[in-house]
Design an enzyme around this catalytic site. Structure first.
Site, short mmCIF file in Angstrom:
data_model
loop_
_atom_site.label_atom_id
_atom_site.label_comp_id
_atom_site.label_asym_id
_atom_site.label_seq_id
_atom_site.Cartn_x
_atom_site.Cartn_y
_atom_site.Cartn_z
N ASP A 126 -6.61 -3.37 -7.63
CA ASP A 126 -7.00 -3.99 -6.41
C ASP A 126 -7.38 -5.51 -6.81
OD1 ASP A 126 -8.32 -3.06 -3.49
OD2 ASP A 126 -9.38 -4.84 -4.26
N ARG A 186 0.93 -1.12 0.09
CA ARG A 186 0.00 -0.11 0.05
C ARG A 186 0.63 1.24 0.06
NH1 ARG A 186 -5.71 -0.64 1.69
NH2 ARG A 186 -6.10 -2.52 0.34
N ARG A 239 -7.52 10.86 -6.15
CA ARG A 239 -8.75 10.04 -6.15
C ARG A 239 -9.95 10.82 -6.22
NH1 ARG A 239 -10.91 6.69 -0.91
NH2 ARG A 239 -11.15 8.95 -0.28
N TYR A 270 -14.32 -12.75 -0.12
CA TYR A 270 -15.14 -11.44 -0.37
C TYR A 270 -16.39 -11.82 -1.37
CZ TYR A 270 -11.33 -8.55 1.53
OH TYR A 270 -10.47 -8.21 2.39
N ARG A 304 -3.98 6.36 0.79
CA ARG A 304 -4.67 7.40 1.42
C ARG A 304 -3.54 8.13 2.27
NH1 ARG A 304 -10.20 4.50 3.01
NH2 ARG A 304 -8.48 2.79 3.32
O1 CP3 Z 1 0.05 -1.85 -2.38
C1 CP3 Z 1 -0.30 -1.07 -3.30
O2 CP3 Z 1 0.16 -0.17 -3.22
C2 CP3 Z 1 -0.87 -1.36 -4.63
C3 CP3 Z 1 -2.42 -1.30 -4.58
C4 CP3 Z 1 -3.20 -2.20 -3.64
C5 CP3 Z 1 -4.56 -1.86 -3.15
N1 CP3 Z 1 -5.36 -2.87 -2.94
C6 CP3 Z 1 -5.20 -0.46 -3.43
C7 CP3 Z 1 -6.38 -0.10 -2.55
C8 CP3 Z 1 -3.16 -3.59 -3.37
C9 CP3 Z 1 -2.16 -4.51 -3.54
C10 CP3 Z 1 -4.36 -4.12 -2.75
C11 CP3 Z 1 -4.85 -5.64 -2.33
C12 CP3 Z 1 -5.93 -5.60 -1.66
N2 CP3 Z 1 -7.30 -5.23 -1.97
C13 CP3 Z 1 -6.04 -6.62 -0.86
C14 CP3 Z 1 -5.06 -7.54 -0.20
C15 CP3 Z 1 -3.88 -6.83 0.28
C16 CP3 Z 1 -4.11 -6.79 2.04
O3 CP3 Z 1 -4.33 -5.50 2.06
O4 CP3 Z 1 -4.30 -7.77 2.63
C17 CP3 Z 1 -7.36 -6.77 -0.26
C18 CP3 Z 1 -7.97 -7.55 0.99
C19 CP3 Z 1 -8.11 -5.72 -0.98
C20 CP3 Z 1 -9.75 -5.47 -0.74
C21 CP3 Z 1 -9.80 -4.09 -0.36
N3 CP3 Z 1 -9.27 -3.10 -1.42
C22 CP3 Z 1 -10.17 -3.56 0.79
C23 CP3 Z 1 -10.63 -4.64 2.15
C24 CP3 Z 1 -10.39 -2.27 0.73
C25 CP3 Z 1 -10.76 -1.24 1.69
C26 CP3 Z 1 -10.06 -0.94 2.76
C27 CP3 Z 1 -9.65 0.36 3.32
O5 CP3 Z 1 -8.71 0.71 3.69
O6 CP3 Z 1 -10.99 1.18 3.19
C28 CP3 Z 1 -9.80 -1.97 -0.72
C29 CP3 Z 1 -9.57 -0.61 -1.13
C30 CP3 Z 1 -8.01 -0.06 -1.51
N4 CP3 Z 1 -7.36 -0.72 -2.20
C31 CP3 Z 1 -7.60 1.19 -1.13
C32 CP3 Z 1 -6.56 1.39 -1.78
C33 CP3 Z 1 -5.35 2.22 -1.75
C34 CP3 Z 1 -8.23 2.21 -0.48
C35 CP3 Z 1 -9.13 3.12 -1.42
C36 CP3 Z 1 -9.57 4.51 -1.15
O7 CP3 Z 1 -10.31 4.57 -0.37
O8 CP3 Z 1 -8.83 5.32 -1.81
#
Ligand code: CP3
Length: 353
Positions: A77, A27, A40, A154, A31
Site C-alpha cells: 500500500d 488493483r 486476507r 492522508y 477484493r
Molecule cells: O494494484 C495492486 O494490485 C497493488 C496493490 C495496491 C493496493 N493499494 C492494495 C490495496 C496499490 C498499488 C495501492 C495503492 C494505494 N493505496 C493508493 C493509490 C492508488 C489509488 O487507488 O489511487 C491509495 C490512495 C491507497 C490508500 C488506500 N489503501 C485506500 C484509500 C484504501 C481503502 C480503499 C478501499 O477500497 O477500502 C486502501 C486499502 C487497499 N489497498 C486495499 C487493497 C487491495 C483493500 C484492502 C482490503 O480491504 O483488503
C-alpha cells in the site's frame, strides 16, 4: 534487452516496438477475487497481509494464475511510509485508512523520521524479493510508492478526504510547513523505491491519486516538483537494463505537457480524456498507460471488447502504449469480465498490422 521472458511492458514503457500491447490492471490483486478474500481472512486484516511477505507474494500471484497479464505489481500500500513514520495506521471496515496521530503543525513535521527501507520497511523489500523468486523472470514486477502530495493528504487529513480542507488550509496558510513535510516524504520515497529496485523491481510507478484536486500552480509547486526530485534520485540502470518510471496523476489530464517533461518514461491517464487526444498532446515524449473506465467492467463481454478495440485504435499503431484502467478495479467487478478485457487487448492489438 532484458532477462525477462515476457518484456513487453518494459519495451512499451520505453517506447520500443512490441508484438502486442501489454496489459496489467491497477488493483489486479484485490477484493474482487474470492481467493484474495480468503487469503486476507487467513491473515486477519489488510496490514498483516501487507506485512507478511509470503502472503503478500501469494496475493500478488493470484491474478496471474487467472489472466494472461504482462506484469505483476507488488502487493502493498502507499501508506506503508506514513505508517513507518509512526502515525499509527489502521484500516476500518468500509471506512478506509485512518491515522491515530495526524500531522497538523510544524513541530509535528519536524519530529518525523525518514524510515530506512531495509529496517522499518523491510517487510516490503522482503516481499519484493519473495515475489521476484516466484515470478522466475517470466514477467516484470512493478514496484510503487505514493507521491509526496498524495501521502501528505492522508497524513494531514488523518485519512481519506473529499474536500481536502485541512491540507489546503495548510498549503495556503503555512506553505513552509507543507514544503518541509513534502521534502521529507520525497527523501523517504526515493530511498524506498531505490530499495525496491535493488531488490528486483523492473519498473516503478508513482501514484499521485490526489494531484488532480490542486490548481495548476499548486500542482507544480506541491506535487510535480517533489515527484521530479524523486525521479532525479532513482537508480535508472540495473545490470544494463533501464528501470522505467510511470507517473500517474489522477485527474491530471490538463497537465499532460508538463508531466511529460518531468523526467518520467510513461504517464498513467484516467478515462476523462480520450486516449487519442492524450497521445497527440504528448507526442513521442513519453509512453501512455491507460485508460479504460473501470466501471466498464460491469458491462457485457461484448461491450468490454468493443471498448478495448476503441482504446487501442485511439492510441493508434504507435509504440508506447500499456493498456490499463484509468483507476483501480473495484471490489464489485465479476472476475470473468477481467479475463475478457485482458484477452481482448492481446487479440486486437495483434490483429492490427
Ligand atoms: O494494484 C495492486 O494490485 C497493488 C496493490 C495496491 C493496493 N493499494 C492494495 C490495496 C496499490 C498499488 C495501492 C495503492 C494505494 N493505496 C493508493 C493509490 C492508488 C489509488 O487507488 O489511487 C491509495 C490512495 C491507497 C490508500 C488506500 N489503501 C485506500 C484509500 C484504501 C481503502 C480503499 C478501499 O477500497 O477500502 C486502501 C486499502 C487497499 N489497498 C486495499 C487493497 C487491495 C483493500 C484492502 C482490503 O480491504 O483488503
Amino acid at each position: 534487452m532484458t532477462n525477462l521472458i515476457n518484456d513487453r511492458l518494459i519495451r512499451a514503457l520505453l517506447r520500443q516496438p512490441v508484438d502486442c500491447t501489454p496489459v496489467w490492471l491497477m488493483r489486479q490483486a484485490g477484493r474482487y477475487l474470492p481467493e484474495y478474500r480468503a487469503t486476507r481472512a487467513k491473515a486477519g486484516d489488510f496490514m498483516t497481509l501487507c506485512k507478511t511477505p509470503e502472503l503478500a507474494c501469494e496475493v500478488t500471484m493470484q491474478p496471474l494464475a487467472r489472466y494472461d497479464l504482462d506484469a505483476a505489481i507488488l502487493f502493498s500500500d502507499i501508506l506503508t511510509i506514513p505508517d513507518a513514520m509512526g502515525l499509527g495506521l489502521h484500516f476500518t471496515q468500509g471506512e478506509g485508512p485512518a491515522f491515530q496521530r495526524p500531522i497538523r503543525s510544524a513541530a509535528d513535521v519536524r519530529q518525523l523520521n525518514i524510515p530506512d527501507p531495509e529496517s522499518e520497511l523491510n517487510y516490503v523489500i522482503s516481499a519484493v524479493r519473495t515475489i521476484k523468486q516466484a515470478l522466475q523472470n517470466k514477467i516484470p514486477l512493478i514496484g510503487f510508492a505514493g507521491s509526496p502530495w498524495t501521502l501528505a493528504t492522508y497524513m494531514v487529513e488523518g485519512g481519506s478526504s473529499k474536500q481536502f480542507s485541512i491540507i489546503k488550509a495548510m498549503l495556503y496558510n503555512q506553505p513552509q510547513t507543507l514544503h518541509l513535510l513534502l521534502s521529507k516524504l520525497a527523501t523517504a520515497v526515493t530511498a524506498y523505491l531505490n530499495a525496491q529496485i535493488a531488490a528486483g523491481a523492473n519498473a516503478v510507478m508513482l501514484f499521485d491519486t490526489w494531484g488532480g484536486v490542486l490548481t495548476t500552480e499548486a500542482y507544480q509547486a506541491f506535487s510535480l516538483n517533489y515527484m521530479q526530485q524523486i525521479m532525479a534520485g532513482l537508480t535508472r540502470q540495473v545490470n544494463g537494463q533501464t528501470i522505467p518510471i510511470i507517473l500517474f496523476t489522477k485527474g491530471g489530464q490538463q497537465w499532460l505537457e508538463i508531466t511529460a517533461a518531468s523526467g518520467c518514461d510513461a504517464i498513467g491517464v484516467d478515462w476523462t480524456i480520450d486516449i487519442s487526444q492524450a497521445k497527440q498532446r504528448v507526442g513521442n515524449k513519453v509512453a501512455l498507460q491507460g485508460n479504460m473506465d473501470p466501471a466498464i467492467l460491469h458491462a457485457s463481454p461484448e461491450y468490454i471488447r468493443q471498448e478495448v478495440k476503441s482504446i487501442l485504435a485511439g492510441y493508434g499503431h504507435n509504440p508506447g502504449h500499456v493498456f490499463n484502467l484509468g483507476h483501480g478495479i473495484t471490489p464489485d467487478i465479476p472476475p470473468e469480465h477481467v479475463k475478457v478485457l485482458v484477452d481482448a487487448v492481446h487479440e486486437f492489438s495483434q490483429l492490427t498490422p
